[in-house]
Design an enzyme around this catalytic site. Structure first.
Site, PDB file in Angstrom:
ATOM      1  N   LYS A  71       0.805  -1.226   0.000  1.00 26.85           N
ATOM      2  CA  LYS A  71       0.000   0.000   0.000  1.00 26.85           C
ATOM      3  C   LYS A  71       0.840   1.280   0.000  1.00 26.85           C
ATOM      4  O   LYS A  71       0.409   2.313  -0.513  1.00 26.85           O
ATOM      5  CB  LYS A  71      -0.938   0.003   1.212  1.00 26.85           C
ATOM      6  CG  LYS A  71      -2.019  -1.078   1.198  1.00 26.85           C
ATOM      7  CD  LYS A  71      -3.022  -0.833   0.094  1.00 26.85           C
ATOM      8  CE  LYS A  71      -4.206  -1.802   0.200  1.00 26.85           C
ATOM      9  NZ  LYS A  71      -5.201  -1.596  -0.876  1.00 26.85           N
TER      10      LYS A  71
ATOM     11  N   GLU B  24      -9.666   6.045   3.256  1.00 24.77           N
ATOM     12  CA  GLU B  24     -10.420   4.952   3.856  1.00 24.77           C
ATOM     13  C   GLU B  24      -9.464   3.806   4.111  1.00 24.77           C
ATOM     14  O   GLU B  24      -8.380   3.741   3.512  1.00 24.77           O
ATOM     15  CB  GLU B  24     -11.534   4.500   2.915  1.00 24.77           C
ATOM     16  CG  GLU B  24     -11.136   3.453   1.882  1.00 24.77           C
ATOM     17  CD  GLU B  24     -10.088   3.908   0.861  1.00 24.77           C
ATOM     18  OE1 GLU B  24      -9.317   3.055   0.366  1.00 24.77           O
ATOM     19  OE2 GLU B  24     -10.028   5.114   0.545  1.00 24.77           O
TER      20      GLU B  24
ATOM     21  N   SER C  47       1.619  -9.765  -0.517  1.00 24.78           N
ATOM     22  CA  SER C  47       1.257  -8.344  -0.520  1.00 24.78           C
ATOM     23  C   SER C  47       1.424  -7.665   0.825  1.00 24.78           C
ATOM     24  O   SER C  47       1.520  -6.435   0.896  1.00 24.78           O
ATOM     25  CB  SER C  47      -0.187  -8.169  -1.004  1.00 24.78           C
ATOM     26  OG  SER C  47      -1.080  -8.925  -0.199  1.00 24.78           O
TER      27      SER C  47
END
Length: 406
Positions: free
Chosen positions: A93, A115, A382
């Site tokens: 991210k 968010e 991830s």
């Protein structure tokens, strides 16, 4: 042959998917962002600043690691892990968060909102905002706050205000709704850092562009290690940012097969899942047309996954396009299968994955044994599993049932 560089079109569409479905009051902000991004994305100074941060702050390139014991256990394809879990903040991210905060800074925005579901995007955004001294507000469903408490604390340590969302299912969908409501009231000084390859144009494109570094690195690293391209790529798919980040660079390379793994929850028949391609229909949710889990009355269905980051009712529009084109295959892993993948990776490789990533590992456990030993596979790890300790501890009886993988 698909030409990924031609997508999205001028209207932000990937074939019939995507687009810009937003309230009229948000259109000026979206158009401002689209125009500014078109000007800046190839600017040498911007690219140099971003590349420097990815190298020295994020820690890129992330390693491509040969999972020797997992490969031996499966007895088939040679398995590599793309170690996005080793990035600063513990997931992919940060690649997107840093890029978008740099854009906001150059646009003159002083305030960042976002968010988050599993909390990793929230942590990454709070980290990027702290790096540049910007105000940061994160919206998070109260259900997700309870199951991802360590990440809530991390965001607050980084100076962000975390707002508990109590509406609807109190998960990611509702957090996005509240963030959009905030943005409408403060367009002038606020940038919304969307966290996945979702939402109205230009967000799916921007997020993809900041995440495609994953696949670009993977190609270079695989050529260095094996002298050729991988045969198979596997990644979990919630909104779809880590998956499109891995897949994008290989879309025009037909020898490379790709699989995206959705959250099968408690099974498709149970109705408690987040597998949009298994139970979804075409619809519009939070700015884009894609596959959406809906009730018989057309309302957004409640979703379920053991992993907060995959617990969303729609899927990124670019994924829907490539699924229709049969370029990417999509399947699902259940909660139990993901937990099995989680424990096996812990015990075989000494790596604790995020529960999201464990869905991809679960599929590898099924696919790799069917392939020849000359086949090369890359699974995108991830994120790391620190945030999921409480969820896994709550599933402790599972550990006793399955024992250790040796």
């Amino acid at each position: 042959m698909i030409s990924p560089a031609s997508l999205p079109d001028a209207w932000g569409r990937f074939g019939p998917y995507g687009g810009k479905f937003a309230p009229e009051v948000l259109m000026p902000a979206l158009e401002e962002l689209e125009s500014f991004y078109a000007q800046i994305k190839d600017d040498p100074a911007f690219k140099a600043e971003l590349d420097g941060l990815l190298k020295d702050f994020v820690g890129r390139p992330s390693p491509l690691y040969f999972a020797e014991r997992l490969t031996e256990y499966c007895g088939g394809a040679k398995i590599y892990l793309k170690r996005e879990d080793l990035n600063h903040t513990g997931a992919h991210k940060i690649n997107n968060a840093i890029g978008q905060v740099l854009i906001a800074r150059r646009m003159g925005k002083k305030r960042i909102i976002a968010e988050t579901g599993a909390g990793q995007h929230g942590v990454a955004t709070a980290t990027a905002a702290a790096r540049f001294g910007m105000e940061c507000v994160i919206y998070m469903g109260s259900v997700d706050m309870a199951r991802q408490a360590p990440n809530v604390f991390r965001m607050r340590l980084l100076g962000a205000t975390v707002v508990s969302v109590e509406s609807g299912s109190k998960t990611l969908k509702d957090a996005i709704n509240e963030a959009i409501r905030d943005w409408v009231t403060r367009i002038g000084d606020t940038h919304y850092v969307f966290g996945s390859a979702l939402g109205p144009h230009p967000y799916p494109m921007i997020v993809r562009d900041f995440q495609k570094v994953i696949g670009e690195e993977t190609e270079r690293q695989m050529l260095e290690k094996e002298g050729r391209l991988p045969d198979h790529l596997v990644a979990c798919v919630g909104g779809g940012s880590n998956a499109i980040g891995l897949f994008y660079n290989f879309l025009d390379k037909p020898s490379v097969k790709m699989v995206g793994v959705e959250a099968g929850g408690e099974g498709i028949a149970s109705g408690r899942h987040a597998a949009r391609f298994e139970g979804g229909v075409l619809g519009i949710l939070q700015g884009a047309r894609s596959y959406v889990l809906q009730t018989a009355q057309g309302q957004i269905a409640e979703t379920h996954s053991v992993s907060a980051g995959l617990d969303y009712a729609s899927i990124g529009p670019e994924h829907a396009y490539y699924r229709d084109a049969k370029r990417i295959e999509y399947t699902y892993a259940t909660d139990d299968e993901a937990l099995d993948g989680f424990h096996k990776l812990c015990r075989l490789e000494g790596i604790i994955p995020a529960l999201e990533s464990a869905h991809a590992v679960a599929h590898v456990l099924k696919l790799a044994p069917k392939l020849g030993k000359d086949q090369l596979m890359v699974v995108n790890l991830s994120g790391r599993g620190d945030k999921d300790m409480q969820t896994v501890m709550d599933a402790a009886p599972y550990m006793g049932q399955h024992g250790s993988a040796q």
